[in-house]
Write a protein that holds these residues in place. Sequence first.
Motif, PDB file in Angstrom:
ATOM      1  N   LEU A  23       0.854  -1.185   0.000  1.00  0.00           N
ATOM      2  CA  LEU A  23       0.000   0.000   0.000  1.00  0.00           C
ATOM      3  C   LEU A  23       0.888   1.232   0.000  1.00  0.00           C
ATOM      4  O   LEU A  23       2.016   1.160   0.475  1.00  0.00           O
ATOM      5  N   PRO A  24       0.510   2.352  -0.530  1.00  0.00           N
ATOM      6  CA  PRO A  24      -0.851   2.745  -0.834  1.00  0.00           C
ATOM      7  C   PRO A  24      -1.311   2.399  -2.250  1.00  0.00           C
ATOM      8  O   PRO A  24      -2.476   2.619  -2.584  1.00  0.00           O
ATOM      9  N   ASP A  25      -0.439   1.864  -3.098  1.00  0.00           N
ATOM     10  CA  ASP A  25      -0.806   1.612  -4.495  1.00  0.00           C
ATOM     11  C   ASP A  25      -1.541   0.294  -4.719  1.00  0.00           C
ATOM     12  O   ASP A  25      -1.919  -0.014  -5.839  1.00  0.00           O
ATOM     13  N   ASP A  26      -1.717  -0.492  -3.673  1.00  0.00           N
ATOM     14  CA  ASP A  26      -2.435  -1.768  -3.730  1.00  0.00           C
ATOM     15  C   ASP A  26      -1.841  -2.721  -4.770  1.00  0.00           C
ATOM     16  O   ASP A  26      -2.532  -3.267  -5.622  1.00  0.00           O
ATOM     17  N   VAL A  27      -0.524  -2.918  -4.681  1.00  0.00           N
ATOM     18  CA  VAL A  27       0.185  -3.856  -5.550  1.00  0.00           C
ATOM     19  C   VAL A  27       0.238  -5.203  -4.837  1.00  0.00           C
ATOM     20  O   VAL A  27       0.701  -5.293  -3.700  1.00  0.00           O
ATOM     21  N   LEU A  28      -0.240  -6.243  -5.499  1.00  0.00           N
ATOM     22  CA  LEU A  28      -0.280  -7.579  -4.905  1.00  0.00           C
ATOM     23  C   LEU A  28       0.669  -8.490  -5.673  1.00  0.00           C
ATOM     24  O   LEU A  28       0.650  -8.524  -6.904  1.00  0.00           O
ATOM     25  N   ILE A  29       1.502  -9.229  -4.934  1.00  0.00           N
ATOM     26  CA  ILE A  29       2.462 -10.143  -5.545  1.00  0.00           C
ATOM     27  C   ILE A  29       2.608 -11.374  -4.663  1.00  0.00           C
ATOM     28  O   ILE A  29       2.422 -11.307  -3.449  1.00  0.00           O
ATOM     29  N   GLU A  30       2.908 -12.489  -5.278  1.00  0.00           N
ATOM     30  CA  GLU A  30       3.141 -13.727  -4.540  1.00  0.00           C
ATOM     31  C   GLU A  30       4.624 -13.842  -4.240  1.00  0.00           C
ATOM     32  O   GLU A  30       5.464 -13.569  -5.090  1.00  0.00           O
ATOM     33  N   ALA A  31       4.947 -14.235  -3.020  1.00  0.00           N
ATOM     34  CA  ALA A  31       6.331 -14.365  -2.594  1.00  0.00           C
ATOM     35  C   ALA A  31       6.509 -15.671  -1.831  1.00  0.00           C
ATOM     36  O   ALA A  31       5.533 -16.275  -1.381  1.00  0.00           O
ATOM     37  N   GLN A  32       7.745 -16.073  -1.688  1.00  0.00           N
ATOM     38  CA  GLN A  32       8.060 -17.295  -0.958  1.00  0.00           C
ATOM     39  C   GLN A  32       8.462 -16.946   0.479  1.00  0.00           C
ATOM     40  O   GLN A  32       9.105 -15.919   0.721  1.00  0.00           O
TER      41      GLN A  32
END
Length: 79
Positions: free
Chosen positions: A8-17
Amino acid sequence: MSVHIRFLPDDVLIEAQVGEPILAVAKRAGVSIPTGCLMGSCHACEVELGNGDTICACISAVPPSESEVTINLFFDPTW
């Protein structure tokens, strides 16, 4: 095990290990976290987790305890 990281604040979603460095995840996501010393002492990379805790992203990794972690980026014009 993978964890969803929401910046946040840009609401970037990513998958991580689990165990992946937070700075590496941010870079992959195209999110810029300012850094200074890269040892956690200058606090330039300090971010706030969704639960209110603050961490230094340069010395922190994706935790194994949650399936999604929210990271609020601070804005500090001095960095």
